[in-house]
Write a protein that holds these residues in place. Structure first.
Motif, short mmCIF file in Angstrom:
data_model
loop_
_atom_site.label_atom_id
_atom_site.label_comp_id
_atom_site.label_asym_id
_atom_site.label_seq_id
_atom_site.Cartn_x
_atom_site.Cartn_y
_atom_site.Cartn_z
N ASN A 188 -44.54 -31.07 48.48
CA ASN A 188 -44.10 -32.24 47.48
C ASN A 188 -43.58 -30.68 46.16
O ASN A 188 -43.87 -32.84 45.69
CB ASN A 188 -44.65 -32.68 47.70
N GLU B 31 -45.37 -30.39 44.12
CA GLU B 31 -46.82 -30.35 42.94
C GLU B 31 -47.77 -29.48 42.66
O GLU B 31 -47.98 -28.70 43.77
CB GLU B 31 -47.49 -31.75 43.21
N GLY C 266 -49.87 -29.11 35.06
CA GLY C 266 -49.14 -29.82 36.34
C GLY C 266 -50.84 -30.64 36.42
O GLY C 266 -51.82 -31.17 35.92
N ARG C 267 -50.80 -31.00 38.29
CA ARG C 267 -51.91 -31.52 39.04
C ARG C 267 -52.65 -31.23 39.84
O ARG C 267 -51.45 -30.58 40.75
CB ARG C 267 -51.77 -33.43 38.16
N PRO D 47 -52.63 -31.21 43.35
CA PRO D 47 -51.15 -31.20 44.26
C PRO D 47 -51.96 -31.93 45.43
O PRO D 47 -52.92 -31.67 45.92
CB PRO D 47 -50.75 -29.93 45.20
#
Length: 278
Positions: free
Chosen positions: A213, A215, A247-248, A250
């Motif tokens: 995805n 992420e 970021g974060r 995933p």
């Protein structure tokens, strides 16, 4: 048939028949999933355009309709038993309900009342309906990914997308590329779902990427293997203190997710998550 409640109070699941033996479950009927989807129209193009990626489609709340029989045997008990049921269901906080009609799944619900149990003259029994609000829009697995996914232990059931394989892994050691399987019907969102990842790693700028995805999360400090890194929604935490990241963590798309861990050769990572079902 049993109706089970779990109030998150440490007592685990409790059946309606054990708490109030004069009530009996007749039916347990969740509504169909209720999708909230964005659409647009474009001149000279037929129909609707669906601009969202499937992972961005969300589910609205839905109703779980439960039919119950009360049999008070004698009329004098009817009104007291009815009050006890009101107290059991109508709570200021959400809780879980489930039924052996849908084994190994539970629904996060609220019940705000607005139902009545009418006593008919000359009768000490009646069937009535209670509407619960499954405000998350999805059911969830009672077991987590750390419980082996097969039918041997009766913790997973047909209809839960269990694969014809017994080698799915959710813990990895020094394996830079690996796959994490989301058995459910919905994207698992770190901001919303019961999704816990624990990392121990040695290295600087350790990065976790879900190539499925796109992420990713980079931890912008040097890590020691003795430190346990956990993730609480948008926060990355070490020793109860948030650390700087970009970021974060995933999430997990439906099906197989291809992960990579960068900037470390010495790490352990574990994915402990429930799965979510329409």
């Amino acid at each position: 048939m049993e109706l089970l409640m779990d109030y998150d109070n440490g007592l685990g699941e409790q059946s309606l028949s054990s708490l109030l033996p004069y009530f009996k479950l007749i039916s347990f009927l969740p509504e169909s999933p209720n999708v909230d989807r964005e659409t647009v129209t474009i001149p000279r193009m037929n129909g609707l355009i669906l601009p969202q990626h499937p992972r961005d489609v969300t589910y609205k709340e839905r109703n779980v309709k439960v039919e119950i029989l009360i049999d008070s045997i004698i009329a004098e008990n009817f009104y007291q038993y009815r009050r006890e049921l009101y107290a059991l269901f109508v709570k200021p906080f959400p809780y879980y309900i489930s039924s052996d009609l849908l084994p190994n799944l539970r629904f996060r619900v609220t019940c705000d009342g607005n139902f009545s149990i009418q006593k008919e003259k000359g009768k000490n029994y009646v069937v009535f309906t209670v509407d619960f609000n499954n405000f998350t829009g999805l059911a969830e697995s009672k077991s987590s990914s750390l419980t082996k996914q097969n039918f041997n232990g009766e913790q997973w059931s047909p209809g839960m997308n269990i694969q014809m394989r017994d080698d799915l892994k959710y813990s990895f050691k020094n394996q830079k590329r690996f796959q994490v399987y989301n058995t459910g019907d919905a994207y698992i969102n770190p901001m919303q779902h019961d999704y816990h990842v624990t990392l121990r790693a040695k290295g600087k700028n350790v990065t976790i990427i879900n190539h499925t995805n796109g992420e990713k999360l980079k931890i912008e400090r040097e890590l020691k293997k003795s430190e346990s890194v956990t993730f609480v929604k948008q926060y990355t935490v070490i020793n109860k203190k948030p650390v700087k990241t970009s970021g974060r963590l995933p999430g997990l798309d439906i099906g197989m997710n291809d992960f990579e861990v960068q900037n470390t050769n010495d790490f352990d990572i574990t994915f402990d998550t429930r799965f979510y079902y329409a």
